[in-house]
Scaffold this motif. Structure first.
Motif, mmCIF file in Angstrom:
data_model
loop_
_atom_site.group_PDB
_atom_site.id
_atom_site.type_symbol
_atom_site.label_atom_id
_atom_site.label_comp_id
_atom_site.label_asym_id
_atom_site.label_seq_id
_atom_site.Cartn_x
_atom_site.Cartn_y
_atom_site.Cartn_z
ATOM 1 N N GLU A 40 -4.161 3.418 -2.538
ATOM 2 C CA GLU A 40 -2.941 2.176 -1.889
ATOM 3 C C GLU A 40 -3.314 1.485 -1.137
ATOM 4 O OE1 GLU A 40 -1.135 4.996 2.482
ATOM 5 O OE2 GLU A 40 -1.997 5.965 0.850
ATOM 6 N N VAL A 41 -2.128 0.277 -0.870
ATOM 7 C CA VAL A 41 -2.433 -0.879 -0.717
ATOM 8 C C VAL A 41 -1.796 -0.578 0.845
ATOM 9 C CG1 VAL A 41 -1.427 -3.489 -0.798
ATOM 10 C CG2 VAL A 41 -2.390 -2.422 -3.548
ATOM 11 N N ASP A 42 -2.037 -1.422 2.315
ATOM 12 C CA ASP A 42 -1.750 -2.113 3.214
ATOM 13 C C ASP A 42 -1.198 -2.964 3.266
ATOM 14 O OD1 ASP A 42 -0.749 -2.009 5.902
ATOM 15 O OD2 ASP A 42 -2.523 -1.839 6.874
ATOM 16 N N LEU A 43 0.206 -2.633 3.212
ATOM 17 C CA LEU A 43 1.703 -3.768 2.683
ATOM 18 C C LEU A 43 1.765 -4.527 4.295
ATOM 19 C CD1 LEU A 43 4.538 -1.972 0.944
ATOM 20 C CD2 LEU A 43 2.084 -3.615 -0.314
ATOM 21 N N SER A 44 1.395 -4.149 5.247
ATOM 22 C CA SER A 44 1.096 -4.621 6.635
ATOM 23 C C SER A 44 0.378 -5.833 6.401
ATOM 24 C CB SER A 44 0.712 -3.414 7.856
ATOM 25 O OG SER A 44 -0.535 -3.484 7.733
ATOM 26 N N ALA A 74 4.061 -15.317 -0.650
ATOM 27 C CA ALA A 74 5.018 -15.524 0.006
ATOM 28 C C ALA A 74 6.115 -15.085 -0.444
ATOM 29 C CB ALA A 74 5.386 -17.216 -1.022
ATOM 30 N N LEU A 75 5.886 -14.017 -0.922
ATOM 31 C CA LEU A 75 6.760 -12.809 -1.098
ATOM 32 C C LEU A 75 6.819 -11.727 0.408
ATOM 33 C CD1 LEU A 75 6.393 -11.490 -4.685
ATOM 34 C CD2 LEU A 75 8.348 -11.670 -3.146
ATOM 35 N N ALA A 81 7.062 -7.367 0.247
ATOM 36 C CA ALA A 81 5.496 -7.394 -0.080
ATOM 37 C C ALA A 81 5.475 -6.139 -0.838
ATOM 38 C CB ALA A 81 4.148 -6.617 1.269
ATOM 39 N N GLU A 82 5.622 -5.191 -1.350
ATOM 40 C CA GLU A 82 6.622 -4.510 -1.983
ATOM 41 C C GLU A 82 6.621 -4.644 -3.299
ATOM 42 O OE1 GLU A 82 10.748 -5.727 -0.700
ATOM 43 O OE2 GLU A 82 8.825 -4.420 0.392
#
Length: 110
Positions: A40-44, A74-75, A81-82
């Motif tokens: 699980e990636v912390d998008l923040s 950049a995204l 980020a998702e």
């Protein structure tokens, strides 16, 4: 995948002894961050993590990995980020690390 000219330049800039110390530190530092991107990636935090990875990758000549980190950064900076393909980035790091260590053992950056 690996910019061997950059690796050769880095080795010349910092010297053989320091180069031998920098390589394991780089791999350890990057591995700690990539381990955090598994699951699980912390998008923040994704933009900051990719920025750090990109800088490390550029310093050691991991050109493909650096490019993917730059694109992902950049995204994320644009609020997408998702949309970042984290698996592609992680796969590139592992492939780059393997190519780099193999190349070093074969004298690619001597």
């Amino acid at each position: 995948m690996i910019d061997w000219q950059r690796v050769t330049t880095l080795r010349a800039e910092i010297g053989e002894e320091d180069f031998e110390e920098v390589v394991p530190l780089f791999i350890e530092e990057v591995s700690e961050i990539t381990d955090g991107l598994s699951g699980e990636v912390d998008l923040s935090q994704l933009e900051a993590n990719l920025h750090c990875l990109k800088g490390s990758a550029m310093n050691l000549g991991f050109s493909e990995f650096a490019s993917l980190c730059h694109r992902g950064e950049a995204l994320a900076a644009a609020g997408n980020a998702e949309s970042v393909d984290v698996e592609e980035i992680l796969t590139s790091f592992e492939a780059s690390k393997t190519a780099f260590l193999s190349g070093l053992s074969q004298g690619a950056a001597a």
